[in-house]
Design a protein around this motif. Structure first.
Motif, mmCIF file in Angstrom:
data_model
loop_
_atom_site.group_PDB
_atom_site.id
_atom_site.type_symbol
_atom_site.label_atom_id
_atom_site.label_comp_id
_atom_site.label_asym_id
_atom_site.label_seq_id
_atom_site.Cartn_x
_atom_site.Cartn_y
_atom_site.Cartn_z
ATOM 1 N N PRO A 21 23.221 -8.411 68.455
ATOM 2 C CA PRO A 21 23.213 -10.111 67.871
ATOM 3 C C PRO A 21 23.833 -9.826 66.434
ATOM 4 O O PRO A 21 24.012 -9.367 65.831
ATOM 5 C CB PRO A 21 21.948 -10.446 67.867
ATOM 6 C CG PRO A 21 20.998 -8.922 67.042
ATOM 7 C CD PRO A 21 22.350 -7.684 67.826
ATOM 8 N N VAL A 22 23.666 -11.794 65.956
ATOM 9 C CA VAL A 22 24.796 -12.445 65.232
ATOM 10 C C VAL A 22 23.609 -11.113 63.937
ATOM 11 O O VAL A 22 22.960 -11.616 63.587
ATOM 12 C CB VAL A 22 24.482 -13.645 64.504
ATOM 13 C CG1 VAL A 22 24.886 -13.519 63.363
ATOM 14 C CG2 VAL A 22 25.105 -13.901 66.296
ATOM 15 N N PRO A 23 24.667 -10.690 62.752
ATOM 16 C CA PRO A 23 23.917 -9.900 62.098
ATOM 17 C C PRO A 23 23.235 -10.523 60.309
ATOM 18 O O PRO A 23 22.734 -10.573 59.659
ATOM 19 C CB PRO A 23 24.505 -9.026 61.196
ATOM 20 C CG PRO A 23 26.364 -9.611 61.352
ATOM 21 C CD PRO A 23 26.246 -10.600 62.874
ATOM 22 N N PHE A 24 23.571 -11.789 60.725
ATOM 23 C CA PHE A 24 23.451 -12.861 59.103
ATOM 24 C C PHE A 24 22.762 -14.155 58.959
ATOM 25 O O PHE A 24 22.596 -14.141 60.617
ATOM 26 C CB PHE A 24 24.956 -13.246 58.575
ATOM 27 C CG PHE A 24 25.610 -14.096 59.938
ATOM 28 C CD1 PHE A 24 25.881 -15.521 60.290
ATOM 29 C CD2 PHE A 24 26.772 -13.634 59.838
ATOM 30 C CE1 PHE A 24 25.948 -15.743 61.571
ATOM 31 C CE2 PHE A 24 27.269 -14.003 61.476
ATOM 32 C CZ PHE A 24 27.365 -15.116 61.938
ATOM 33 N N THR A 25 22.238 -14.730 58.079
ATOM 34 C CA THR A 25 21.513 -15.645 58.714
ATOM 35 C C THR A 25 22.431 -17.171 58.969
ATOM 36 O O THR A 25 22.769 -17.031 58.924
ATOM 37 C CB THR A 25 20.778 -15.673 57.155
ATOM 38 O OG1 THR A 25 21.683 -16.445 55.853
ATOM 39 C CG2 THR A 25 20.151 -15.017 56.781
ATOM 40 N N HIS A 56 30.058 -15.655 69.975
ATOM 41 C CA HIS A 56 29.455 -14.739 71.359
ATOM 42 C C HIS A 56 28.081 -15.461 71.327
ATOM 43 O O HIS A 56 27.858 -15.626 72.488
ATOM 44 C CB HIS A 56 29.917 -12.993 70.919
ATOM 45 C CG HIS A 56 29.048 -12.380 72.246
ATOM 46 N ND1 HIS A 56 29.971 -10.862 72.383
ATOM 47 C CD2 HIS A 56 29.110 -12.813 73.649
ATOM 48 C CE1 HIS A 56 29.821 -10.864 74.025
ATOM 49 N NE2 HIS A 56 28.905 -11.381 74.457
ATOM 50 N N SER A 57 27.237 -14.748 70.328
ATOM 51 C CA SER A 57 25.961 -15.670 70.555
ATOM 52 C C SER A 57 25.560 -17.012 70.681
ATOM 53 O O SER A 57 24.500 -17.157 71.669
ATOM 54 C CB SER A 57 25.291 -15.317 69.371
ATOM 55 O OG SER A 57 25.643 -16.635 67.659
ATOM 56 N N SER A 62 34.888 -17.106 75.215
ATOM 57 C CA SER A 62 36.901 -16.674 74.594
ATOM 58 C C SER A 62 37.829 -16.581 73.150
ATOM 59 O O SER A 62 38.166 -15.620 73.093
ATOM 60 C CB SER A 62 37.760 -18.189 75.976
ATOM 61 O OG SER A 62 37.008 -18.885 74.128
ATOM 62 N N GLU A 63 37.052 -17.039 72.598
ATOM 63 C CA GLU A 63 36.895 -17.007 71.099
ATOM 64 C C GLU A 63 36.226 -15.544 70.451
ATOM 65 O O GLU A 63 37.036 -15.181 69.859
ATOM 66 C CB GLU A 63 36.349 -18.409 70.047
ATOM 67 C CG GLU A 63 36.946 -19.624 70.132
ATOM 68 C CD GLU A 63 38.311 -20.141 70.202
ATOM 69 O OE1 GLU A 63 38.438 -19.483 69.183
ATOM 70 O OE2 GLU A 63 38.961 -19.819 70.565
#
Length: 224
Positions: A21-25, A56-57, A62-63
Motif C-alpha cells: 500500500p501507499v506508505p504516506f499520509t 497503484h492504490s 498504466s501510470e
C-alpha cells in the motif's frame, strides 16, 4: 460422485495477488511528482516509489507501471516495487515477466510472505503447480494469518485433486477474513466436486450470488 463436466460448469475465480500500500499520509500524498516535468536526476528513489504506489492504490495501473519502470530503469532496487510490478504484469497476462520480477523481490527480501504468495499464484497460471504449492506454503510459513495465501493454496490444491486439503485452506481463509466471498464460493465449488451438492451450492450462492447458484443447480437438477 463428481460429474465429468462439472469442473467446466463452474468458473474458478482467479488467484489473489497482494500489492504494497501507499506508505504516506493523505497530506503527504498531495506532493505529486511528474516524469514529464522533472529530469530523472531530480527525482529521488522514495519519490518514485511513493508516486507509483499512489497511482497503484487508486487503480491507475498504466501510470503506476510507468513509475515502477522508471524506478527500475534508474537501477534502484526495492522489494515492494518488484512485487507490485510483478502483480501488474500478472494482471496483464505477462506471467513470465511477472515471475522474473517477483523472484527478484524475494531475492531482496526472503521474508516477504506476499511475494511468495504472489509467486505461487503466477506459477500456478504457468502450469508449474507443484512449485507453486511450495511457494505458497512458504508464504503461509512466513505469515500464517494471510487469508490470500490460504486461498491461493486452496486453488492450487483443488486443481491437483487434493480436495480435502483445499477445503481446509478455504476454511482458513474464511476464518481469517469473514467476508471473503471468493473463498466462500470456491469452497462451495469444491464441496460439490466431493458430492455434497446441497451444502456446496448454498456456499456458491453465498459467495458468488444467485446467478451461479441457479445455473449450477439447474444443470444438476437439484431442488431446494
Amino acid at each position: 460422485m463428481e460429474k465429468p463436466n462439472q469442473r467446466k460448469q463452474i468458473n474458478k475465480t482467479i488467484s489473489e495477488v497482494k500489492t504494497f500500500p501507499v506508505p504516506f499520509t493523505l497530506e503527504e500524498g498531495k506532493k505529486n511528482i511528474s516524469i514529464s516535468t522533472k529530469s530523472n536526476s531530480q527525482v529521488s528513489q522514495e519519490q518514485i516509489i511513493n508516486q507509483a504506489l499512489r497511482f497503484h492504490s487508486k487503480g491507475n495501473i498504466s501510470e503506476a507501471a510507468k513509475y515502477y519502470q522508471l524506478f527500475i530503469k534508474q537501477g534502484f532496487k526495492d522489494h515492494r516495487v518488484f512485487t507490485n510490478y510483478g502483480a501488474i504484469l500478472k494482471g496483464l497476462r505477462k506471467e513470465q515477466e511477472a515471475e522474473l520480477w517477483t523472484r527478484k523481490a524475494i531475492e531482496l527480501n526472503p521474508n516477504s510472505a506476499d511475494a511468495y504468495s504472489n509467486l505461487g499464484a503466477i506459477l500456478g497460471v504457468l502450469g508449474k503447480s507443484e512449485e507453486a504449492v511450495l511457494s505458497i506454503r512458504k508464504a503461509i510459513e512466513l505469515n500464517p494469518n494471510s487469508a490470500d495465501a490460504h486461498y491461493n493454496l486452496a486453488q492450487l490444491l483443488s486443481d491437483l485433486g487434493k480436495l480435502e486439503e483445499a477445503l481446509y485452506n478455504y476454511q482458513k481463509a474464511i476464518e481469517l477474513r469473514k467476508d471473503y466471498k471468493n473463498a466462500i464460493g470456491e469452497m462451495g465449488r469444491v464441496m460439490t466436486l466431493k458430492g455434497n451438492y446441497k451444502d456446496g451450492l448454498k456456499k456458491l450462492k453465498e459467495g458468488f450470488g444467485s446467478i451461479v447458484f441457479d445455473h449450477v443447480s439447474h444443470e444438476m437438477k437439484i431442488n431446494f
